[in-house]
Design a protein around this motif. Structure first.
Motif, mmCIF file in Angstrom:
data_model
loop_
_atom_site.group_PDB
_atom_site.id
_atom_site.type_symbol
_atom_site.label_atom_id
_atom_site.label_comp_id
_atom_site.label_asym_id
_atom_site.label_seq_id
_atom_site.Cartn_x
_atom_site.Cartn_y
_atom_site.Cartn_z
ATOM 1 N N UNK A 702 7.996 -9.945 -4.144
ATOM 2 C CA UNK A 702 9.062 -10.692 -3.473
ATOM 3 C C UNK A 702 10.261 -9.781 -3.163
ATOM 4 N N UNK A 703 10.599 -8.941 -4.148
ATOM 5 C CA UNK A 703 11.682 -7.986 -3.923
ATOM 6 C C UNK A 703 11.330 -7.046 -2.772
ATOM 7 N N UNK A 704 10.075 -6.629 -2.729
ATOM 8 C CA UNK A 704 9.620 -5.697 -1.685
ATOM 9 C C UNK A 704 9.721 -6.333 -0.297
ATOM 10 N N UNK A 705 9.385 -7.605 -0.190
ATOM 11 C CA UNK A 705 9.469 -8.273 1.109
ATOM 12 C C UNK A 705 10.909 -8.276 1.618
ATOM 13 N N UNK A 706 11.835 -8.563 0.707
ATOM 14 C CA UNK A 706 13.250 -8.578 1.084
ATOM 15 C C UNK A 706 13.709 -7.178 1.501
ATOM 16 N N UNK A 707 13.272 -6.176 0.737
ATOM 17 C CA UNK A 707 13.674 -4.804 1.018
ATOM 18 C C UNK A 707 13.111 -4.312 2.348
ATOM 19 N N UNK A 708 11.897 -4.716 2.639
ATOM 20 C CA UNK A 708 11.229 -4.248 3.862
ATOM 21 C C UNK A 708 11.928 -4.790 5.116
ATOM 22 N N UNK A 709 12.535 -5.936 4.968
ATOM 23 C CA UNK A 709 13.222 -6.533 6.125
ATOM 24 C C UNK A 709 14.498 -5.790 6.484
ATOM 25 N N UNK A 710 14.954 -4.894 5.613
ATOM 26 C CA UNK A 710 16.209 -4.187 5.866
ATOM 27 C C UNK A 710 16.035 -2.951 6.726
ATOM 28 N N UNK A 711 14.787 -2.480 6.950
ATOM 29 C CA UNK A 711 14.595 -1.275 7.753
ATOM 30 C C UNK A 711 13.150 -0.830 7.769
ATOM 31 N N UNK A 712 12.905 0.350 8.374
ATOM 32 C CA UNK A 712 11.552 0.901 8.508
ATOM 33 C C UNK A 712 11.138 1.574 7.199
ATOM 34 N N UNK A 713 10.192 0.987 6.517
ATOM 35 C CA UNK A 713 9.652 1.552 5.272
ATOM 36 C C UNK A 713 8.132 1.713 5.372
ATOM 37 N N UNK A 714 7.678 2.149 6.585
ATOM 38 C CA UNK A 714 6.225 2.220 6.824
ATOM 39 C C UNK A 714 5.537 3.244 5.921
ATOM 40 N N UNK A 715 6.269 4.257 5.519
ATOM 41 C CA UNK A 715 5.653 5.301 4.683
ATOM 42 C C UNK A 715 5.786 5.014 3.192
ATOM 43 N N UNK A 716 6.437 3.961 2.834
ATOM 44 C CA UNK A 716 6.603 3.623 1.426
ATOM 45 C C UNK A 716 5.285 3.055 0.873
ATOM 46 N N UNK A 717 4.758 3.591 -0.242
ATOM 47 C CA UNK A 717 3.456 3.158 -0.756
ATOM 48 C C UNK A 717 3.517 1.935 -1.668
ATOM 49 N N UNK A 718 4.643 1.256 -1.717
ATOM 50 C CA UNK A 718 4.806 0.173 -2.691
ATOM 51 C C UNK A 718 3.741 -0.904 -2.537
ATOM 52 N N UNK A 719 3.471 -1.320 -1.302
ATOM 53 C CA UNK A 719 2.511 -2.406 -1.088
ATOM 54 C C UNK A 719 1.129 -2.042 -1.613
ATOM 55 N N UNK A 720 0.737 -0.816 -1.311
ATOM 56 C CA UNK A 720 -0.580 -0.359 -1.805
ATOM 57 C C UNK A 720 -0.599 -0.306 -3.334
ATOM 58 N N UNK A 721 0.449 0.218 -3.947
ATOM 59 C CA UNK A 721 0.504 0.310 -5.413
ATOM 60 C C UNK A 721 0.445 -1.063 -6.060
ATOM 61 N N UNK A 722 1.152 -2.029 -5.478
ATOM 62 C CA UNK A 722 1.123 -3.380 -6.039
ATOM 63 C C UNK A 722 -0.269 -3.991 -5.957
ATOM 64 N N UNK A 723 -0.954 -3.753 -4.827
ATOM 65 C CA UNK A 723 -2.330 -4.259 -4.698
ATOM 66 C C UNK A 723 -3.248 -3.609 -5.737
ATOM 67 N N UNK A 724 -3.069 -2.318 -5.972
ATOM 68 C CA UNK A 724 -3.889 -1.639 -6.979
ATOM 69 C C UNK A 724 -3.603 -2.182 -8.371
ATOM 70 N N UNK A 725 -2.319 -2.392 -8.702
ATOM 71 C CA UNK A 725 -1.971 -2.949 -10.019
ATOM 72 C C UNK A 725 -2.558 -4.348 -10.179
ATOM 73 N N UNK A 726 -2.482 -5.143 -9.116
ATOM 74 C CA UNK A 726 -3.006 -6.505 -9.185
ATOM 75 C C UNK A 726 -4.521 -6.479 -9.340
ATOM 76 N N UNK A 727 -5.166 -5.568 -8.611
ATOM 77 C CA UNK A 727 -6.624 -5.473 -8.701
ATOM 78 C C UNK A 727 -7.046 -5.108 -10.129
ATOM 79 N N UNK A 728 -6.339 -4.154 -10.748
ATOM 80 C CA UNK A 728 -6.680 -3.732 -12.109
ATOM 81 C C UNK A 728 -6.535 -4.886 -13.099
ATOM 82 N N UNK A 729 -5.427 -5.592 -13.003
ATOM 83 C CA UNK A 729 -5.187 -6.694 -13.936
ATOM 84 C C UNK A 729 -6.215 -7.808 -13.748
ATOM 85 N N UNK A 730 -6.468 -8.211 -12.483
ATOM 86 C CA UNK A 730 -7.430 -9.307 -12.240
ATOM 87 C C UNK A 730 -8.857 -8.889 -12.610
ATOM 88 N N UNK A 731 -9.175 -7.600 -12.422
ATOM 89 C CA UNK A 731 -10.516 -7.136 -12.805
ATOM 90 C C UNK A 731 -10.723 -7.268 -14.304
#
Length: 918
Positions: A702-731
């Protein structure tokens, strides 16, 4: 016949052409096979001269080619064989003297060459032809065309050739084991020596060689006959004899044959032979052999003594006298041995090699328990050493070994004063200030004696010298440690333990490794801890145990050290305050033992460890870990954080380490109620932490969504890292939404191959187990790798390896056509990469071998299920990887080809049986 001659002509002409050198062996084989069909009766009168020309050309070619070693002995024999056969095939009814001489020459040399090639059967064929031609030549020379006998014609050359052929026939008979035939031929040659005296030496040496060959084969009777013949022939003509030294050599071997055959039965013959040999030519070996014969036959001391004294009548070297001394000792002639040794020392008193005799004298005295006399001789050697009669380095080294061996025996018997005396003898031969590793060992041994005699100051002096000579020896440091413990010098002992640890890690000298074996350093560290505990120095013992756990490669030893260390830590902190106790435990576990604790599950699962012992070891550590973890109850946040880290197999603190230990070790314990309750508690804590992690991930998103709306963060890996963390926990929580989450990852604008490979790993990280999701991620990662302009072949190989590993059937239940076809596709991918990048060796040889083995095992599994076509297909696939092996290709090709042939045979048989049954 014309076709045969044309074939021979063609092959002969090709052989003479330089451009056919590569096929030379093949052409020679063809000529050799065709030559057996050529017969004189088949040749026309016009063809005979041409065939004779081919024969001579081939003969000359073989001679010239062999000079430069262009052909080997076997090929030379075959060409000569062909040439000789061709020459005899074109023989006229009345051959001329010239033709007969050519036949004799070719047949004799062809027979000799076959003998050199160890083929006496073929040799005999040509030698018989040579004899026949010689007889014809002799008759032709004796009776000229007018039929009258010419008594003046020279026949010596013919007899000489016949003599040589007969010796070859004798040699062939010996090789074939036909003793009587060889005797007959040699006897005829012997009779011819009156007319051919110059051949005396040759026939003498030939019989000697026959005797040597028979002796090597333990045919003593035949050997004695040939050696006797050799000596008799050599004595027939002194002018052409091989010489007295050779005849003496013959007699020495003859005496040896009689001795080894049956010395008691042939004692007189053996003694006569060696006595005669010594008269012919006295050699030290002959005098030594005479003593051996007398001893073997049980002769009385006076007879042996007389033979031994003959050594000093000639200029025999010292080593012969000493060898005779050792021989006498080995035959329990002790009195004679010491007599000879004393006389030898007197005889060679001025020799620089006298020290060798002196050391042998000391050795024999000590072996016979005459220690007092041995000491006197050692003291004589020391006196002589400082009087200018120095011992050679080799002799001195031998003496040191004798002295150390005697000292060590006294030390083992607790005779420390005696042991010290022998070590001091050794020390006397070292110069003051000398730098030598052996001197360091000697000083350490002396220090051990002083310590046993409770002479601490002298022990310190000895160790100081050892440290001066070899400070980087782990044994020197251990000696320093022992003295430090005895003096209660904690700092000095700790410093020595640190040095021992450093030497264990990599700089341990080769001599130390040889002396103490593979676990030398860890054993010394174990002794160091034991010694400290015996002297009630717990702090020093802890340092030694810490170093032992860090450096030891012996798993059982690590377990013992850990248990001892933990007991020490717990007992040492019982009287201290709570905080102090916690800090001490934390320091030891955090700084010293993460590596050892991680090794512990591996140690207790080693092959050979019984289940009961395994459970006992794991149970002890499990209980200790549990009790220590409970002490962190007052810090739930800290415990929770550390436990999450331990669950992820990255222990970094006391709580994490011990909780992680508990989870791992409990798997090796027998299931009882208390254990199961403990497992349940830990697993509930793990689930709680994973559920909380998902909440944190969602908050962060949720914090990331708000932050992304403030400017161009296309190279920021946060979204990918969060998906990986979520995948590990759910697995790890076995969440059914895992596949949907993977599709979300695949829907990213630019999904990276590294992300997919990470997901694949997480899908199979225990306790998660999602092979289908893992394969899906790997397939897409492989596709993306191959899509690149310059594909990363190493990552492609790793993806294929994982896909194959996940798809290989582990048993009958896993064999499905769909799965096999999928697996086949991965193998095709592997082959395409290998074949497209042959020069790069992108697949290591062991990786290629692994693919080969898995394909082959799949074929064998299908065969066991009677799926014969598929089995053959998979075995053939495994064979296709053989061509891509390098150093292992030859060995595996031989094994696999044989196995593949057996599989094909069994498959064919199975198919036939199947048809019959149907």
């Amino acid at each position: 016949m014309n076709t045969l001659l044309a074939t021979i002509k063609d092959a002969t002409e090709k052989l003479f052409q330089k451009q056919n050198e590569a096929n030379m062996e093949e052409i020679i084989e063809k000529l050799f096979s065709e030559a057996s069909s050529v017969e004189a009766s088949c040749l026309t009168e016009l063809a005979a001269p041409q065939v004779e020309e081919y024969a001579i050309q081939l003969w000359n070619w073989a001679v010239t080619r062999h000079v430069g070693s262009a052909i080997n002995e076997q090929q030379k024999a075959k060409v000569r064989h062909v040439a000789c056969r061709l020459l005899y095939a074109c023989e006229p009814q009345e051959p001329s003297e010239s033709m007969l001489r050519k036949q004799v020459l070719m047949a004799t040399k062809a027979g000799r060459t076959w003998l050199d090639c160890k083929n006496p059967v073929l040799a005999n064929d040509f030698l018989n032809l040579a004899v026949k031609s010689l007889e014809s030549l002799y008759n032709k020379m004796t009776y000229r065309s007018d039929g009258k006998m010419d008594i003046n014609i020279p026949k010596g050359e013919v007899e000489k050739d016949l003599f040589r052929v007969m010796t070859y026939q004798a040699e062939s008979a010996v090789v074939q084991g036909n003793h009587q035939e060889a005797v007959s031929q040699v006897q005829r040659c012997k009779e011819m020596l009156m007319r051919l005296p110059k051949e005396t030496g040759y026939l003498c040496l030939l019989c000697y060689n026959f005797g040597v060959d028979s002796y090597n084969m333990k045919k003593y009777e035949e050997s004695s006959f040939w050696l006797s013949q050799s000596y008799d022939i050599g004595k027939m003509n002194k002018k052409y004899s091989p010489g007295v030294s050779i005849l003496a050599k013959v007699l020495r071997l003859l005496a040896t044959v009689y001795m080894e055959w049956d010395c008691k039965e042939h004692q007189d013959k053996a003694l006569n032979a060696i006595t005669l040999a010594n008269k012919e030519s006295v050699k030290p070996s002959g005098l030594y052999l005479k003593t051996r014969i007398l001893l073997s036959s049980g002769a009385q001391d006076e007879h042996v003594r007389a033979a031994v004294l003959e050594l000093f009548e000639t200029k025999v070297p010292l080593e012969v006298c000493l060898s005779t001394v050792k021989l006498l000792m080995s035959e329990d002639r002790e009195t004679l041995a010491f007599e000879l040794l004393r006389k030898t020392c007197q005889h060679f008193e001025s020799s620089p090699e006298l020290g060798t005799a002196l050391v042998l004298h000391i050795q024999l005295l000590l072996q016979r328990g005459k220690e007092l006399l041995g000491k006197q001789k050692v003291e004589d050697a020391i006196t002589g050493h400082y009087a200018g009669k120095t011992l050679s380095p080799q002799t001195l080294c031998h003496l040191h070994l004798l002295l150390w061996d005697r000292a060590s025996k006294h030390f083992e018997a607790s005779n420390y004063t005696e042991a010290l005396q022998w070590y001091n003898y050794s020390l006397s031969f070292f110069a003051v200030g000398q730098m030598d590793q052996n001197l360091a060992k000697l000083q350490r041994n002396r220090a051990s004696c002083f310590l046993q005699l409770q002479q601490l100051e002298k022990a310190k002096e000895a160790i100081k010298e050892a440290e001066r000579c070899d400070p980087d020896s782990i044994f020197t440091q251990f000696s320093i440690y022992k003295i430090a413990v005895l003096e209660n010098n904690v700092d000095r002992a700790t410093e020595a333990v640190k040095m021992m640890g450093k030497l264990t890690a990599g700089s341990m000298g080769p001599d130390d490794k040889i002396m103490a074996g593979p676990y030398a350093a860890s054993n010394l560290l174990s002794l160091a801890a034991q010694m400290a505990l015996e002297h009630k120095q717990q702090d020093t013992a802890v340092k030694a145990l810490e170093s032992l756990c860090e450096h030891s490669e012996d798993g059982a030893q690590v377990l013992t050290a850990l248990r001892c260390l933990i007991r020490l830590v717990l007992s040492a902190t019982e009287a201290a305050g709570e905080e102090n106790r916690f800090q001490q435990c934390l320091l030891i576990v955090l700084q010293k033992f993460p590596t050892a604790l991680q090794r512990l599950p591996v140690v207790i699962t080693e092959p050979g460890v019984e289940q009961g012992k395994r459970a006992e070891e794991a149970g002890w550590f499990r209980k200790i870990a549990w009790n220590l973890a409970l002490q962190c109850e007052n810090s739930p946040d800290k415990m929770r954080d550390f436990f999450l880290l331990s669950y992820q197999a990255r222990p970094v603190s006391l709580e994490a380490v011990h909780k992680c230990m508990y989870l791992q070790l409990s798997q090796f314990c027998l299931p009882d109620r208390a254990l199961l309750m403990g497992q349940k508690t830990c697993l509930l804590m793990a689930v709680e932490q994973l559920t909380q992690a998902l909440e944190y991930i969602q908050t962060c998103r949720e914090v990331w969504k708000t932050l992304r709306a403030t400017g161009d963060l296309s190279r920021d890996p946060t979204e990918t890292l969060l998906l990986l963390y979520e995948f590990e926990a759910r697995a790890k929580l076995n969440d059914p939404q895992l596949e949907v989450l993977l599709e979300t990852v695949l829907g990213l604008d630019e999904v990276e191959t590294k992300t997919l490979e990470t997901i694949a790993a997480l899908a199979m990280e225990p306790p998660a187990h999602y092979p289908l999701l893992c394969k899906k991620a790997l397939r897409i990662a492989l596709f993306l790798h191959k899509k690149q302009p310059q594909p990363d072949l190493t990552h492609c190989r790793q993806c294929i390896h994982s896909l194959v590993e996940l798809s290989i059937p582990s048993g009958v239940s896993d064999v499905e056509p769909r799965m096999l076809e999928e697996l086949w596709g991965y193998y095709e991918e592997a082959l395409s990469i290998i074949e497209a990048n042959v020069s790069c060796n992108i697949f290591p040889e062991m990786e290629t071998l692994w693919l080969l083995t898995q394909a082959w095992n799949t074929g064998i599994l299908l065969y066991s299920l009677a799926q014969y076509p598929e089995a053959e297909r998979w075995c053939a696939l495994g064979m296709s990887f053989l061509n891509h092996l390098h150093s292992l290709r030859e060995s595996y090709q031989t094994k696999m080809s044989c196995l593949y042939g057996e599989v094909l045979d069994k498959l064919d048989k199975a198919k036939r049986n199947l048809v019959t049954e149907e």
